[in-house]
Design a protein around this motif. Structure first.
Motif, PDB file in Angstrom:
ATOM      1  N   UNK A  13       0.863  -1.426  -0.186  1.00 47.53           N
ATOM      2  CA  UNK A  13      -0.138  -0.251  -0.146  1.00 47.53           C
ATOM      3  C   UNK A  13       0.677   1.129   0.161  1.00 47.53           C
ATOM      4  N   UNK A  14       2.151   1.256   0.221  1.00 47.51           N
ATOM      5  CA  UNK A  14       3.121   2.481   0.549  1.00 47.51           C
ATOM      6  C   UNK A  14       4.114   1.979  -0.753  1.00 47.51           C
ATOM      7  N   UNK A  86       9.194   8.065 -15.837  1.00 48.39           N
ATOM      8  CA  UNK A  86       8.986   7.239 -14.300  1.00 48.39           C
ATOM      9  C   UNK A  86       9.225   8.220 -13.512  1.00 48.39           C
ATOM     10  N   UNK A  87       9.183   7.815 -12.242  1.00 47.68           N
ATOM     11  CA  UNK A  87       9.601   8.412 -11.009  1.00 47.68           C
ATOM     12  C   UNK A  87      10.359   7.503 -10.024  1.00 47.68           C
ATOM     13  N   UNK A  88      10.817   6.618 -10.641  1.00 47.82           N
ATOM     14  CA  UNK A  88      11.256   5.565  -9.650  1.00 47.82           C
ATOM     15  C   UNK A  88      12.925   5.205  -9.965  1.00 47.82           C
ATOM     16  N   UNK A  89      13.327   6.316 -10.406  1.00 47.87           N
ATOM     17  CA  UNK A  89      14.967   6.160 -10.642  1.00 47.87           C
ATOM     18  C   UNK A  89      15.877   5.766  -9.257  1.00 47.87           C
ATOM     19  N   UNK A  90      15.197   6.240  -8.223  1.00 44.86           N
ATOM     20  CA  UNK A  90      15.779   5.883  -6.903  1.00 44.86           C
ATOM     21  C   UNK A  90      15.667   4.661  -6.506  1.00 44.86           C
ATOM     22  N   UNK A 124      10.642  -1.154  -3.463  1.00 43.10           N
ATOM     23  CA  UNK A 124      11.120   0.462  -3.276  1.00 43.10           C
ATOM     24  C   UNK A 124      10.133   1.179  -4.480  1.00 43.10           C
ATOM     25  N   UNK A 125       9.016   0.417  -5.084  1.00 43.37           N
ATOM     26  CA  UNK A 125       8.268   1.119  -6.020  1.00 43.37           C
ATOM     27  C   UNK A 125       6.892   0.331  -5.948  1.00 43.37           C
ATOM     28  N   UNK A 126       6.160   0.511  -5.098  1.00 43.26           N
ATOM     29  CA  UNK A 126       5.150  -0.390  -4.855  1.00 43.26           C
ATOM     30  C   UNK A 126       3.769   0.052  -5.308  1.00 43.26           C
ATOM     31  N   UNK A 127       2.667  -0.414  -4.733  1.00 37.78           N
ATOM     32  CA  UNK A 127       1.425   0.105  -5.078  1.00 37.78           C
ATOM     33  C   UNK A 127       1.143  -0.201  -6.334  1.00 37.78           C
ATOM     34  N   UNK A 128       1.533  -1.678  -6.793  1.00 38.32           N
ATOM     35  CA  UNK A 128       1.033  -2.242  -8.036  1.00 38.32           C
ATOM     36  C   UNK A 128       1.323  -3.719  -7.646  1.00 38.32           C
TER      37      UNK A 128
END
Lengths: 139, 139, 139
Positions: A13-14, A86-90, A124-128
Protein backbone atom coordinates in the motif's frame (compact mmCIF):
# COMPACT_ATOMS: atom_id res chain seq x y z
CA UNK A 1 17.08 -34.05 -9.76
CA UNK A 2 13.88 -32.43 -8.53
CA UNK A 3 12.93 -28.95 -9.63
CA UNK A 4 10.28 -26.64 -8.16
CA UNK A 5 9.00 -23.20 -9.16
CA UNK A 6 6.57 -20.79 -7.55
CA UNK A 7 5.72 -17.10 -7.81
CA UNK A 8 4.83 -15.08 -4.71
CA UNK A 9 2.76 -11.95 -5.43
CA UNK A 10 2.71 -8.66 -3.52
CA UNK A 11 0.86 -5.36 -3.73
CA UNK A 12 2.10 -2.98 -1.04
CA UNK A 13 0.00 0.00 0.00
CA UNK A 14 3.03 2.31 0.31
CA UNK A 15 5.84 3.08 -2.12
CA UNK A 16 8.44 1.33 0.05
CA UNK A 17 7.88 -1.70 2.24
CA UNK A 18 9.78 -4.62 3.80
CA UNK A 19 7.95 -7.94 4.07
CA UNK A 20 9.18 -11.05 5.85
CA UNK A 21 8.61 -13.93 3.40
CA UNK A 22 10.48 -16.66 5.29
CA UNK A 23 7.30 -18.60 6.06
CA UNK A 24 6.21 -18.49 2.41
CA UNK A 25 9.56 -19.84 1.25
CA UNK A 26 9.46 -22.59 3.89
CA UNK A 27 6.06 -23.60 2.56
CA UNK A 28 7.52 -23.77 -0.96
CA UNK A 29 10.36 -25.96 0.28
CA UNK A 30 7.91 -28.38 1.89
CA UNK A 31 5.87 -28.54 -1.34
CA UNK A 32 9.04 -29.16 -3.38
CA UNK A 33 9.97 -32.32 -1.50
CA UNK A 34 13.65 -31.37 -1.86
CA UNK A 35 15.90 -32.52 1.00
CA UNK A 36 19.33 -31.53 -0.29
CA UNK A 37 19.90 -28.71 -2.76
CA UNK A 38 19.65 -24.97 -3.16
CA UNK A 39 16.76 -22.51 -3.04
CA UNK A 40 16.94 -19.35 -5.16
CA UNK A 41 14.61 -16.49 -4.19
CA UNK A 42 14.71 -13.45 -6.46
CA UNK A 43 12.71 -10.33 -7.19
CA UNK A 44 11.26 -10.56 -10.71
CA UNK A 45 11.09 -6.75 -10.86
CA UNK A 46 14.02 -4.39 -11.08
CA UNK A 47 12.88 -1.91 -8.43
CA UNK A 48 12.65 -4.46 -5.62
CA UNK A 49 15.04 -6.67 -3.67
CA UNK A 50 15.16 -9.98 -1.87
CA UNK A 51 17.63 -9.96 1.02
CA UNK A 52 18.37 -11.81 4.24
CA UNK A 53 18.68 -10.01 7.53
CA UNK A 54 17.07 -9.49 10.94
CA UNK A 55 13.33 -9.22 11.55
CA UNK A 56 13.66 -6.16 13.81
CA UNK A 57 11.54 -3.07 13.17
CA UNK A 58 14.24 -0.57 14.21
CA UNK A 59 16.71 -2.10 11.78
CA UNK A 60 14.19 -2.01 8.96
CA UNK A 61 13.68 1.71 9.62
CA UNK A 62 17.50 2.12 9.66
CA UNK A 63 17.72 0.45 6.26
CA UNK A 64 14.97 2.67 4.88
CA UNK A 65 16.61 5.88 6.15
CA UNK A 66 20.01 4.81 4.89
CA UNK A 67 18.79 3.88 1.41
CA UNK A 68 16.92 7.17 1.17
CA UNK A 69 20.15 8.95 2.11
CA UNK A 70 22.25 7.02 -0.45
CA UNK A 71 19.67 7.35 -3.25
CA UNK A 72 16.96 9.91 -2.36
CA UNK A 73 13.57 9.73 -4.08
CA UNK A 74 13.39 13.54 -4.41
CA UNK A 75 14.03 15.52 -6.46
CA UNK A 76 12.74 13.07 -9.08
CA UNK A 77 14.30 15.28 -11.78
CA UNK A 78 17.73 14.26 -10.42
CA UNK A 79 17.51 10.93 -12.27
CA UNK A 80 17.85 10.74 -16.05
CA UNK A 81 15.76 7.56 -15.93
CA UNK A 82 12.79 9.65 -14.81
CA UNK A 83 12.81 11.54 -18.12
CA UNK A 84 11.14 8.41 -19.54
CA UNK A 85 8.05 9.40 -17.52
CA UNK A 86 8.91 7.25 -14.48
CA UNK A 87 9.50 8.57 -10.96
CA UNK A 88 11.31 5.45 -9.72
CA UNK A 89 14.95 6.20 -10.61
CA UNK A 90 15.88 5.99 -6.93
CA UNK A 91 14.25 2.56 -6.63
CA UNK A 92 16.61 1.06 -9.25
CA UNK A 93 19.58 2.31 -7.20
CA UNK A 94 18.26 1.22 -3.81
CA UNK A 95 17.67 -2.26 -5.20
CA UNK A 96 21.36 -2.62 -6.13
CA UNK A 97 22.41 -1.97 -2.51
CA UNK A 98 20.02 -4.57 -1.10
CA UNK A 99 20.46 -7.08 -3.94
CA UNK A 100 18.19 -8.94 -6.36
CA UNK A 101 18.35 -12.44 -4.95
CA UNK A 102 19.44 -14.82 -2.23
CA UNK A 103 20.57 -18.41 -2.59
CA UNK A 104 19.88 -20.54 0.48
CA UNK A 105 21.23 -24.01 1.12
CA UNK A 106 18.66 -26.75 1.65
CA UNK A 107 19.89 -29.39 4.10
CA UNK A 108 17.85 -32.21 5.57
CA UNK A 109 14.65 -30.68 4.15
CA UNK A 110 15.13 -27.30 5.87
CA UNK A 111 16.35 -23.83 4.86
CA UNK A 112 19.86 -24.08 6.29
CA UNK A 113 19.91 -20.86 8.29
CA UNK A 114 21.91 -19.31 11.08
CA UNK A 115 20.05 -18.16 14.21
CA UNK A 116 18.66 -14.81 12.96
CA UNK A 117 18.45 -15.19 9.19
CA UNK A 118 15.08 -14.18 7.72
CA UNK A 119 14.21 -13.60 4.05
CA UNK A 120 12.71 -10.22 3.16
CA UNK A 121 11.02 -8.81 0.10
CA UNK A 122 11.98 -5.13 -0.12
CA UNK A 123 9.71 -3.00 -2.25
CA UNK A 124 11.01 0.36 -3.48
CA UNK A 125 8.28 1.23 -6.00
CA UNK A 126 5.11 -0.44 -4.82
CA UNK A 127 1.38 0.18 -5.00
CA UNK A 128 1.03 -2.32 -7.86
CA UNK A 129 1.15 -6.10 -8.25
CA UNK A 130 4.73 -7.42 -8.31
CA UNK A 131 6.28 -10.82 -7.71
CA UNK A 132 9.12 -12.93 -6.39
CA UNK A 133 10.34 -16.20 -7.88
CA UNK A 134 11.19 -19.21 -5.73
CA UNK A 135 13.18 -21.88 -7.56
CA UNK A 136 14.37 -24.98 -5.74
CA UNK A 137 16.58 -27.70 -7.23
CA UNK A 138 18.01 -30.80 -5.58
CA UNK A 139 16.95 -34.25 -4.42
CA UNK B 1 23.51 -35.62 -7.37
CA UNK B 2 26.09 -35.24 -4.61
CA UNK B 3 25.54 -32.84 -1.75
CA UNK B 4 28.05 -31.56 0.80
CA UNK B 5 27.74 -29.28 3.84
CA UNK B 6 30.29 -27.80 6.21
CA UNK B 7 30.43 -24.97 8.73
CA UNK B 8 33.56 -22.84 9.11
CA UNK B 9 33.88 -21.12 12.51
CA UNK B 10 35.56 -17.81 13.33
CA UNK B 11 36.20 -15.72 16.42
CA UNK B 12 37.96 -12.48 15.48
CA UNK B 13 39.84 -10.51 18.11
CA UNK B 14 38.68 -7.14 16.72
CA UNK B 15 35.20 -5.87 15.89
CA UNK B 16 35.94 -5.81 12.16
CA UNK B 17 38.15 -8.22 10.25
CA UNK B 18 38.67 -9.63 6.76
CA UNK B 19 39.78 -13.26 6.48
CA UNK B 20 40.81 -15.08 3.31
CA UNK B 21 38.93 -18.41 3.39
CA UNK B 22 39.74 -19.60 -0.14
CA UNK B 23 41.93 -22.45 1.13
CA UNK B 24 39.21 -23.65 3.52
CA UNK B 25 36.63 -23.71 0.72
CA UNK B 26 39.03 -25.56 -1.58
CA UNK B 27 39.47 -28.18 1.15
CA UNK B 28 35.67 -28.53 1.36
CA UNK B 29 35.45 -28.98 -2.40
CA UNK B 30 38.04 -31.77 -2.29
CA UNK B 31 36.14 -33.49 0.54
CA UNK B 32 32.87 -33.17 -1.39
CA UNK B 33 34.10 -35.16 -4.38
CA UNK B 34 32.06 -32.87 -6.66
CA UNK B 35 33.55 -32.29 -10.13
CA UNK B 36 30.79 -30.28 -11.80
CA UNK B 37 28.32 -28.13 -9.91
CA UNK B 38 28.05 -25.04 -7.76
CA UNK B 39 29.49 -24.05 -4.40
CA UNK B 40 27.51 -21.68 -2.16
CA UNK B 41 29.43 -19.91 0.60
CA UNK B 42 27.35 -17.70 2.92
CA UNK B 43 27.63 -15.96 6.24
CA UNK B 44 25.21 -17.58 8.70
CA UNK B 45 25.13 -14.34 10.71
CA UNK B 46 23.52 -11.07 9.63
CA UNK B 47 26.38 -8.76 10.62
CA UNK B 48 29.00 -10.46 8.44
CA UNK B 49 29.62 -10.97 4.73
CA UNK B 50 31.18 -13.41 2.33
CA UNK B 51 32.56 -11.71 -0.76
CA UNK B 52 35.07 -12.29 -3.55
CA UNK B 53 37.82 -9.81 -4.28
CA UNK B 54 41.57 -9.26 -4.17
CA UNK B 55 43.87 -10.43 -1.36
CA UNK B 56 45.68 -7.09 -1.11
CA UNK B 57 46.08 -5.39 2.26
CA UNK B 58 45.72 -1.83 0.92
CA UNK B 59 42.43 -2.71 -0.74
CA UNK B 60 41.12 -4.32 2.43
CA UNK B 61 41.91 -1.11 4.32
CA UNK B 62 40.16 0.86 1.54
CA UNK B 63 37.05 -1.30 1.98
CA UNK B 64 37.12 -0.82 5.71
CA UNK B 65 37.44 2.98 5.46
CA UNK B 66 34.73 3.18 2.81
CA UNK B 67 32.25 1.05 4.73
CA UNK B 68 32.89 3.11 7.85
CA UNK B 69 32.18 6.24 5.81
CA UNK B 70 28.96 4.83 4.30
CA UNK B 71 27.69 3.40 7.62
CA UNK B 72 29.73 4.72 10.58
CA UNK B 73 29.81 2.75 13.82
CA UNK B 74 29.58 5.94 15.91
CA UNK B 75 27.44 7.50 17.21
CA UNK B 76 25.77 4.21 18.12
CA UNK B 77 22.62 6.18 19.06
CA UNK B 78 22.21 7.02 15.36
CA UNK B 79 20.72 3.57 14.70
CA UNK B 80 17.23 2.69 15.91
CA UNK B 81 18.34 -0.95 15.96
CA UNK B 82 20.71 -0.10 18.82
CA UNK B 83 17.77 0.81 21.06
CA UNK B 84 17.33 -2.95 21.45
CA UNK B 85 20.55 -2.92 23.50
CA UNK B 86 22.84 -3.75 20.56
CA UNK B 87 25.66 -1.55 19.28
CA UNK B 88 25.93 -3.23 15.87
CA UNK B 89 23.43 -1.27 13.78
CA UNK B 90 26.23 -0.22 11.44
CA UNK B 91 27.29 -3.85 10.93
CA UNK B 92 23.87 -4.79 9.48
CA UNK B 93 24.27 -1.98 6.91
CA UNK B 94 27.89 -2.72 6.04
CA UNK B 95 26.98 -6.33 5.41
CA UNK B 96 24.42 -5.34 2.74
CA UNK B 97 27.12 -3.51 0.75
CA UNK B 98 29.52 -6.46 0.79
CA UNK B 99 26.82 -9.13 0.45
CA UNK B 100 25.77 -12.27 2.30
CA UNK B 101 26.98 -14.96 -0.07
CA UNK B 102 28.88 -15.98 -3.15
CA UNK B 103 28.07 -18.75 -5.60
CA UNK B 104 31.12 -20.20 -7.31
CA UNK B 105 31.07 -22.55 -10.29
CA UNK B 106 32.76 -25.92 -9.81
CA UNK B 107 34.38 -27.16 -13.02
CA UNK B 108 36.66 -30.16 -13.36
CA UNK B 109 36.89 -30.47 -9.56
CA UNK B 110 38.15 -26.89 -9.06
CA UNK B 111 36.65 -23.56 -7.93
CA UNK B 112 36.26 -21.99 -11.37
CA UNK B 113 37.99 -18.68 -10.69
CA UNK B 114 39.50 -15.85 -12.65
CA UNK B 115 43.12 -14.90 -11.96
CA UNK B 116 42.65 -12.82 -8.77
CA UNK B 117 39.43 -14.10 -7.23
CA UNK B 118 39.71 -14.95 -3.54
CA UNK B 119 36.88 -15.64 -1.08
CA UNK B 120 36.78 -13.50 2.06
CA UNK B 121 34.85 -13.66 5.30
CA UNK B 122 34.18 -10.06 6.38
CA UNK B 123 33.33 -9.62 10.05
CA UNK B 124 31.62 -6.41 11.13
CA UNK B 125 30.66 -7.37 14.70
CA UNK B 126 33.20 -9.87 15.91
CA UNK B 127 34.79 -10.93 19.17
CA UNK B 128 32.46 -13.93 19.42
CA UNK B 129 32.08 -17.30 17.69
CA UNK B 130 30.37 -16.98 14.31
CA UNK B 131 30.21 -19.18 11.24
CA UNK B 132 30.06 -19.56 7.49
CA UNK B 133 28.19 -22.27 5.59
CA UNK B 134 29.73 -24.08 2.62
CA UNK B 135 27.17 -26.02 0.55
CA UNK B 136 28.24 -27.84 -2.60
CA UNK B 137 25.92 -29.65 -5.01
CA UNK B 138 26.73 -31.40 -8.25
CA UNK B 139 28.27 -34.60 -9.55
CA UNK C 1 22.61 -33.77 -14.10
CA UNK C 2 23.83 -31.73 -17.06
CA UNK C 3 26.58 -29.18 -16.65
CA UNK C 4 27.65 -26.42 -19.04
CA UNK C 5 30.45 -23.85 -18.98
CA UNK C 6 31.34 -20.95 -21.23
CA UNK C 7 33.48 -17.82 -21.02
CA UNK C 8 32.32 -14.56 -22.61
CA UNK C 9 35.15 -12.12 -23.42
CA UNK C 10 35.07 -8.33 -23.49
CA UNK C 11 37.47 -5.51 -24.28
CA UNK C 12 35.79 -2.16 -23.72
CA UNK C 13 37.21 0.98 -25.33
CA UNK C 14 36.51 3.13 -22.26
CA UNK C 15 37.40 2.64 -18.59
CA UNK C 16 33.76 2.11 -17.61
CA UNK C 17 31.06 0.47 -19.69
CA UNK C 18 27.74 -1.35 -19.33
CA UNK C 19 27.00 -4.14 -21.82
CA UNK C 20 23.73 -6.05 -22.18
CA UNK C 21 24.71 -9.74 -22.34
CA UNK C 22 21.23 -11.27 -22.10
CA UNK C 23 21.33 -12.57 -25.66
CA UNK C 24 24.74 -14.20 -25.10
CA UNK C 25 23.49 -15.97 -21.98
CA UNK C 26 20.34 -17.14 -23.77
CA UNK C 27 22.56 -18.62 -26.47
CA UNK C 28 24.53 -20.46 -23.77
CA UNK C 29 21.33 -21.83 -22.29
CA UNK C 30 20.23 -23.17 -25.65
CA UNK C 31 23.64 -24.83 -26.17
CA UNK C 32 23.48 -26.36 -22.68
CA UNK C 33 20.26 -28.26 -23.35
CA UNK C 34 19.20 -27.62 -19.74
CA UNK C 35 15.43 -27.30 -19.20
CA UNK C 36 15.23 -27.05 -15.42
CA UNK C 37 18.05 -25.76 -13.25
CA UNK C 38 20.04 -22.65 -12.44
CA UNK C 39 22.32 -20.40 -14.47
CA UNK C 40 25.21 -18.64 -12.72
CA UNK C 41 26.73 -15.65 -14.51
CA UNK C 42 29.73 -14.05 -12.80
CA UNK C 43 32.52 -11.62 -13.55
CA UNK C 44 35.85 -13.50 -13.43
CA UNK C 45 37.62 -10.22 -12.66
CA UNK C 46 37.40 -8.26 -9.43
CA UNK C 47 36.91 -4.81 -10.95
CA UNK C 48 33.78 -5.72 -12.90
CA UNK C 49 30.22 -6.76 -12.11
CA UNK C 50 27.39 -8.81 -13.50
CA UNK C 51 23.98 -7.46 -12.49
CA UNK C 52 20.35 -7.56 -13.58
CA UNK C 53 18.39 -4.41 -14.24
CA UNK C 54 16.72 -2.33 -16.94
CA UNK C 55 18.12 -1.76 -20.44
CA UNK C 56 17.47 2.00 -20.37
CA UNK C 57 20.24 4.43 -21.26
CA UNK C 58 19.20 7.10 -18.73
CA UNK C 59 19.30 4.57 -15.91
CA UNK C 60 22.72 3.35 -16.96
CA UNK C 61 23.99 6.93 -16.81
CA UNK C 62 22.33 7.30 -13.38
CA UNK C 63 24.19 4.20 -12.17
CA UNK C 64 27.46 5.52 -13.51
CA UNK C 65 27.05 8.94 -11.85
CA UNK C 66 25.98 7.38 -8.57
CA UNK C 67 28.87 4.91 -8.45
CA UNK C 68 31.31 7.71 -9.23
CA UNK C 69 29.82 9.70 -6.36
CA UNK C 70 30.01 6.76 -3.91
CA UNK C 71 33.54 5.75 -4.96
CA UNK C 72 35.19 8.43 -7.12
CA UNK C 73 38.03 7.49 -9.45
CA UNK C 74 39.97 10.69 -8.60
CA UNK C 75 42.09 11.46 -6.73
CA UNK C 76 43.72 8.06 -7.35
CA UNK C 77 46.01 8.70 -4.36
CA UNK C 78 42.92 8.43 -2.13
CA UNK C 79 43.07 4.62 -2.35
CA UNK C 80 45.77 2.65 -0.54
CA UNK C 81 45.33 -0.06 -3.17
CA UNK C 82 46.73 2.33 -5.77
CA UNK C 83 50.08 2.42 -3.94
CA UNK C 84 50.67 -1.00 -5.57
CA UNK C 85 50.96 0.86 -8.89
CA UNK C 86 47.31 0.41 -9.88
CA UNK C 87 44.83 3.23 -10.49
CA UNK C 88 41.71 1.06 -10.10
CA UNK C 89 41.01 1.28 -6.35
CA UNK C 90 37.63 2.83 -7.09
CA UNK C 91 36.73 -0.04 -9.45
CA UNK C 92 37.05 -2.61 -6.64
CA UNK C 93 34.58 -0.57 -4.56
CA UNK C 94 32.10 0.09 -7.37
CA UNK C 95 32.00 -3.61 -8.12
CA UNK C 96 30.84 -4.42 -4.58
CA UNK C 97 27.80 -2.13 -4.98
CA UNK C 98 26.75 -3.73 -8.27
CA UNK C 99 27.73 -7.29 -7.29
CA UNK C 100 29.89 -10.05 -8.74
CA UNK C 101 27.26 -12.47 -9.99
CA UNK C 102 23.65 -13.28 -10.69
CA UNK C 103 21.89 -16.63 -10.36
CA UNK C 104 18.95 -17.02 -12.72
CA UNK C 105 16.36 -19.79 -12.58
CA UNK C 106 16.03 -21.93 -15.70
CA UNK C 107 12.44 -23.10 -16.23
CA UNK C 108 11.09 -24.86 -19.28
CA UNK C 109 14.33 -24.18 -21.17
CA UNK C 110 14.17 -20.39 -20.66
CA UNK C 111 15.83 -17.82 -18.39
CA UNK C 112 12.97 -17.40 -15.92
CA UNK C 113 12.73 -13.60 -15.96
CA UNK C 114 10.27 -10.92 -14.97
CA UNK C 115 9.17 -8.42 -17.64
CA UNK C 116 12.19 -6.06 -17.59
CA UNK C 117 15.07 -8.19 -16.31
CA UNK C 118 18.21 -7.96 -18.46
CA UNK C 119 21.72 -9.19 -17.59
CA UNK C 120 24.52 -6.62 -17.78
CA UNK C 121 28.28 -6.82 -17.67
CA UNK C 122 29.52 -3.70 -15.89
CA UNK C 123 33.14 -2.81 -16.52
CA UNK C 124 34.89 -0.44 -14.11
CA UNK C 125 38.48 -0.87 -15.28
CA UNK C 126 38.39 -1.75 -18.94
CA UNK C 127 40.53 -1.25 -22.03
CA UNK C 128 41.87 -4.81 -21.74
CA UNK C 129 40.55 -8.33 -22.33
CA UNK C 130 38.37 -9.54 -19.47
CA UNK C 131 35.76 -12.25 -19.14
CA UNK C 132 32.51 -13.50 -17.66
CA UNK C 133 31.74 -17.10 -16.71
CA UNK C 134 28.42 -18.73 -17.54
CA UNK C 135 27.79 -21.97 -15.65
CA UNK C 136 24.53 -23.85 -16.04
CA UNK C 137 23.51 -26.97 -14.13
CA UNK C 138 20.28 -28.94 -14.25
CA UNK C 139 18.44 -31.40 -16.44
Amino acid sequence: MKSYRKELWFNTSSRRDYINITGDVEKCLKESGVNEGVCLVNAMHITASVYINDNESGLIQDYDDWLEQLAPHEPVTHYRHNRTGEDNGDAHLKRQIMGREVVVAVSDGRLDFGPWEQIFYAEFDGRRRKRVLVKIIGE
